[in-house]
Design an enzyme around this catalytic site. Structure first.
Site, PDB file in Angstrom:
ATOM      1  N   ALA A  24       1.259  -1.080  15.586  1.00 49.46           N
ATOM      2  CA  ALA A  24       1.758  -1.922  16.674  1.00 49.46           C
ATOM      3  C   ALA A  24       1.344  -1.362  18.031  1.00 49.46           C
ATOM      4  O   ALA A  24       0.857  -2.094  18.897  1.00 49.46           O
ATOM      5  CB  ALA A  24       3.273  -2.057  16.593  1.00 49.46           C
ATOM      6  N   LYS A  49       7.680   1.778  19.374  1.00 48.81           N
ATOM      7  CA  LYS A  49       7.565   2.889  18.438  1.00 48.81           C
ATOM      8  C   LYS A  49       7.439   2.290  17.040  1.00 48.81           C
ATOM      9  O   LYS A  49       7.963   1.212  16.773  1.00 48.81           O
ATOM     10  CB  LYS A  49       8.798   3.798  18.502  1.00 48.81           C
ATOM     11  CG  LYS A  49       8.958   4.550  19.815  1.00 48.81           C
ATOM     12  CD  LYS A  49      10.198   5.429  19.764  1.00 48.81           C
ATOM     13  CE  LYS A  49      10.353   6.273  21.015  1.00 48.81           C
ATOM     14  NZ  LYS A  49      11.554   7.153  20.948  1.00 48.81           N
ATOM     15  N   GLN A  60      11.036  -4.542   7.768  1.00 47.80           N
ATOM     16  CA  GLN A  60      10.451  -3.220   7.552  1.00 47.80           C
ATOM     17  C   GLN A  60      11.515  -2.176   7.249  1.00 47.80           C
ATOM     18  O   GLN A  60      11.345  -1.337   6.359  1.00 47.80           O
ATOM     19  CB  GLN A  60       9.649  -2.796   8.780  1.00 47.80           C
ATOM     20  CG  GLN A  60       8.253  -3.375   8.833  1.00 47.80           C
ATOM     21  CD  GLN A  60       7.461  -2.977   7.610  1.00 47.80           C
ATOM     22  OE1 GLN A  60       7.035  -1.843   7.471  1.00 47.80           O
ATOM     23  NE2 GLN A  60       7.275  -3.905   6.689  1.00 47.80           N
ATOM     24  N   GLU A 102       7.785   3.577   8.783  1.00 44.83           N
ATOM     25  CA  GLU A 102       8.249   4.754   8.065  1.00 44.83           C
ATOM     26  C   GLU A 102       9.722   5.085   8.273  1.00 44.83           C
ATOM     27  O   GLU A 102      10.388   5.589   7.372  1.00 44.83           O
ATOM     28  CB  GLU A 102       7.416   5.978   8.475  1.00 44.83           C
ATOM     29  CG  GLU A 102       6.298   6.318   7.520  1.00 44.83           C
ATOM     30  CD  GLU A 102       4.958   5.733   7.925  1.00 44.83           C
ATOM     31  OE1 GLU A 102       3.963   6.055   7.268  1.00 44.83           O
ATOM     32  OE2 GLU A 102       4.903   4.960   8.880  1.00 44.83           O
ATOM     33  N   LYS A 134      12.773  -9.981  13.442  1.00 53.25           N
ATOM     34  CA  LYS A 134      12.802 -10.467  12.057  1.00 53.25           C
ATOM     35  C   LYS A 134      11.910  -9.615  11.157  1.00 53.25           C
ATOM     36  O   LYS A 134      12.351  -9.122  10.117  1.00 53.25           O
ATOM     37  CB  LYS A 134      12.354 -11.927  12.012  1.00 53.25           C
ATOM     38  CG  LYS A 134      12.530 -12.590  10.656  1.00 53.25           C
ATOM     39  CD  LYS A 134      12.229 -14.080  10.747  1.00 53.25           C
ATOM     40  CE  LYS A 134      12.547 -14.786   9.424  1.00 53.25           C
ATOM     41  NZ  LYS A 134      12.303 -16.246   9.516  1.00 53.25           N
ATOM     42  N   GLY A 153       0.818  -1.210   0.000  1.00 52.16           N
ATOM     43  CA  GLY A 153       0.000   0.000   0.000  1.00 52.16           C
ATOM     44  C   GLY A 153       0.845   1.250   0.000  1.00 52.16           C
ATOM     45  O   GLY A 153       0.684   2.128  -0.832  1.00 52.16           O
ATOM     46  N   GLY A 171       1.541  -5.906   4.784  1.00 46.04           N
ATOM     47  CA  GLY A 171       2.818  -6.542   4.550  1.00 46.04           C
ATOM     48  C   GLY A 171       3.835  -6.265   5.629  1.00 46.04           C
ATOM     49  O   GLY A 171       4.994  -6.672   5.532  1.00 46.04           O
TER      50      GLY A 171
END
Length: 751
Positions: A522, A713, A651, A717, A646, A251, A479
């Site tokens: 999260a 946190k 990310q 991004e 992992k 996305g 994802g």
């Protein structure tokens, strides 16, 4: 009170590397996406895209298309059914101020590629063929799609976008102090427009149920947004619409807002009383959903020792004619560095394009690139190591938020650990001083920063008589590994193996949760799941105490541990009872709870919360050909507690690769004469491929954070923020050429 559950006799899952629980479904093809769900008698819609960027439709001829066998109907603005409240200004949770685009509303053309018709047929190939037979005549007008030309009419948006902090008022006298500063940098920085390009195309499947309700599968990062859009625009009761999206094929922000294919699919299904699927092509996706172009000027004034005395950061960003899209672009300069004289300004310029969209770390990718490149320029101007300059102007308070201290900030550790791992001490600071054969070698560094946010969220937990646990809410997993971390949290809270936990997401029948975006999932959904599981644990414990000859009869809840599917007295595992035995003895087939979680208002009143990083990059550049090879990246991240190293590392890797694309390859090229992106395919729009990516090392530094009960946190991004600046700074170190317009391509290096 925050209840901590003991891990006695039970390996903890949170904090350990675990493979994705949804991985097998994705690699075997069992995972179904929005454009793959089907229904009996399903119709297929194909969009006809407009050919001009501004003007009006003077005539539209659908006769040839309608004559094709298998074509059911062709919808245009002339025959659009009045089943939608198109005058209703629906604002979803992430929409900017203005009037959202309305497909097939009238004859006006707002941007190139705008949908002008929908061909509906019995199968996709027939719809696609018939779409080529629709003839449209236009009265074109000259479009304005050049940001530089429109910048003179830029304005301060009168209405601020929800959740987007406007620049603070200036403090001190930055202009006067800059003029008298011993060391000065004043430069302009630009990034090319970038498109999201997720692998999964935007698609919507609307299934008409026998009872007149609708089941909708939509490519969206939060089904609640699509549900709110449908019920509002089509005037339907909430219980008549169910929106689902269990899996998302990428996305990056393009799925935060409902896109026009959802409206068209719903419009056709309502009109025809049959199920309809509409899937957009890659070319059609190029007409919307992009990171906006920005023009930025950064001015830095400092003492000879590098102490910042004046800082100005000004940005002009594009938006559409019909909405005031806004991002946080310039504020990051005030967040990152201590300075007594600061001015930050942000304006918009209207262009004849679609409204830009949030794209991974919106605003931060843009603004941090500018300030971090300018800081590198200042370091060279002052003759100071770039890391030393950043540490000299380090701040423990957010000057853009009335000097509120940070709840946690381990950025110094990021610089220290990253520099050691990278070998920064071996760097010769002189540009063009490091070589390997015919290649110039450059090392660069930059800071990354992103907001650490938590949104209001809810979740449910259901413990069955068989000892299996189900948890879930309506958020999506685009994802990032949300299925996996929520499973880990639930398993730990009730002391179950992960294989006994099922996580369900992306369904409006589940408890409501915010869209998956902003790196808040999260903290938000994770806390809600933990609280729901804790409520279940307390209920089961109360039942256990009432069992005949219960080993827990006289034990307080704070003294028990949940492990291996049992409740045990902490430190005395012999006094325990199995969860399944508790439910059996109580004669219940399930214990369930729904819990709410939200931001800590007391914490937020006292502190600001951000994720930080330090990025180190190495480039090797062929001196004659100007070809850049990015050979090494070290990204050191301070992100509180890492739930799954992992998936967390994955990310950051993905974010870094996007940053590499920004720095060296990605550029949506607009022909401003006709207002159309010209390289609108994956053959001509360059993104990093395997051969472009070499060593990427991710370091998670230790950091304790109290902004939320999990101490986490966001990570979605932060990996991309600052990466482009580190690479650009490395290119300067290698070549001695400062390139301030991204991407850095061969022509700019050898010019």
């Amino acid at each position: 009170m925050t209840q901590t559950f003991s891990s006695t006799g039970h390996d903890r899952f949170v904090g350990t590397p675990r493979s994705r629980v949804d991985g097998p479904a994705k690699v075997t093809g069992l995972a179904k996406y929005a454009g793959e769900f089907t229904a009996p008698d399903l119709l297929h819609g194909y969009v006809v895209s407009g050919a001009i960027a501004r003007g009006r439709i003077t005539a539209i001829d659908t006769a040839a298309a309608e004559a094709v066998p298998g074509v059911v109907k062709v919808l245009t603005h002339e025959n659009r059914p009045r089943t939608a409240w198109l005058d209703y200004n629906y604002q979803d949770a992430v929409a900017p101020p203005g009037s959202p685009f309305r497909a097939l509303y009238d004859d006006k053309i707002h941007y190139s590629g705008q949908p002008v018709a929908l061909v509906i047929a019995e199968d996709f190939d027939t719809a696609r063929h018939a779409a080529t037979l629709v003839r449209v005549d236009y009265a074109p007008e000259t479009p304005e799609t050049d940001l530089a030309a429109a910048a003179g009419s830029a304005y301060d948006p009168p209405m601020k976008r929800n959740g987007i902090k406007p620049p603070p008022k200036p403090w001190g006298d930055p202009d006067a102090v800059f003029d008298t500063s011993a060391v000065k940098v004043r430069e302009q920085y630009t990034l090319a427009t970038e498109h999201h390009n997720p692998m999964e195309p935007h698609a919507s499947t609307v299934i008409v149920e026998a009872d007149g309700s609708y089941t909708v599968y939509d490519k969206i990062q939060g089904v609640s947004n699509s549900h709110g859009y449908i019920t509002s625009v089509f005037g339907l009761s909430k219980d008549k619409v169910r929106v689902m999206n269990p899996y998302l094929g990428g996305g990056f922000g393009s799925g935060l807002r409902p896109q026009y294919q959802l409206f068209l699919a719903m419009l056709a299904a309502r009109d025809l009383g049959r199920s309809v699927r509409v899937v957009l092509t890659r070319d059609q996706m190029w007409s919307f959903s992009f990171r906006p172009e920005s023009l930025q000027t950064v001015s830095l004034g400092a003492d000879r020792d590098g102490t910042l005395q004046a800082l100005s950061h000004d940005a002009v960003q594009q938006t559409s004619r019909f909405e005031d899209y806004q991002e946080v672009v310039v504020n990051w300069s005030g967040v990152l560095y201590k300075c007594g004289n600061v001015a930050l300004t942000y304006k918009l310029a209207k262009l004849d394009t679609f409204t830009p969209a949030d794209m991974r770390a919106p605003g931060a990718v843009t603004g941090v690139y500018a300030i971090e490149t300018a800081m590198d320029e200042l370091a060279y101007a002052a003759g100071i190591d770039p890391i030393a300059l950043r540490l000299k102007n380090y701040t423990e308070k957010d000057q853009t938020a009335e000097d509120k201290p940070f709840g946690s900030k381990a950025l110094k550790a990021c610089f220290a650990e990253g520099a050691e791992r990278f070998g920064w001490a071996k760097r010769n600071p002189e540009p063009r001083s490091m070589r390997e054969g015919r290649e110039l070698v450059g090392w660069g560094v930059a800071t990354g920063v992103w907001e650490s946010m938590m949104q209001q969220s809810s979740a449910h937990a259901i413990l069955g008589a068989d000892g299996r646990l189900e948890v879930g809410n309506s958020t999506g997993d685009l994802g990032t590994g949300t299925y996996t971390i929520l499973t880990q949290i639930a398993a730990d809270t009730l002391g179950l193996p992960m294989e006994d936990v099922t996580t369900k997401l992306g369904d409006t029948k589940l408890p409501e949760a915010p869209v998956a975006g902003g790196s808040w999932t999260a903290a938000s959904s994770g806390t809600a799941v933990m609280k729901a599981c804790r409520d279940v644990a307390e209920q089961v414990f109360k039942l256990a105490r009432t069992m005949e000859d219960s080993p827990l009869a006289n034990v307080d809840f704070e003294r028990v541990a949940f492990a291996k599917g049992r409740i045990a007295v902490a430190g005395d595992p012999g006094r325990s009872v199995a969860l399944v035995d508790v439910l059996r003895a109580a004669g219940v087939d399930r214990v369930e709870a729904t819990a709410e979680a939200g931001p800590d208002k007391d914490f937020n009143a006292k502190y600001e919360a951000y994720t930080h990083s330090a990025i180190f990059a190495e480039v090797k550049i062929d001196e004659e050909l100007g070809q850049v090879r990015l050979t090494r990246i070290v990204s050191a991240i301070a992100a509180g507690k890492v739930l799954n190293p992992k998936t967390a590392r994955s990310q950051i890797l993905g974010g870094v690769v996007m940053g590499i694309g920004s720095a060296l390859e990605e550029e949506s090229m607009m022909d401003t004469r006709i207002g159309r992106f010209m390289n609108h395919n994956l053959g001509e729009y360059h993104v990093p491929v395997n051969a472009d990516i070499h060593d990427i090392e991710v370091i998670f530094v230790e950091e304790e954070d109290r902004a939320n009960p999990l101490g986490v946190k966001g990570l979605g991004e932060i990996g991309v923020v600052g990466t482009a600046a580190a690479i650009a700074n490395a290119v300067f170190h290698a070549t001695g050429k400062r390139i301030r317009h991204l991407p850095i391509t061969v022509d700019k290096i050898i010019a």
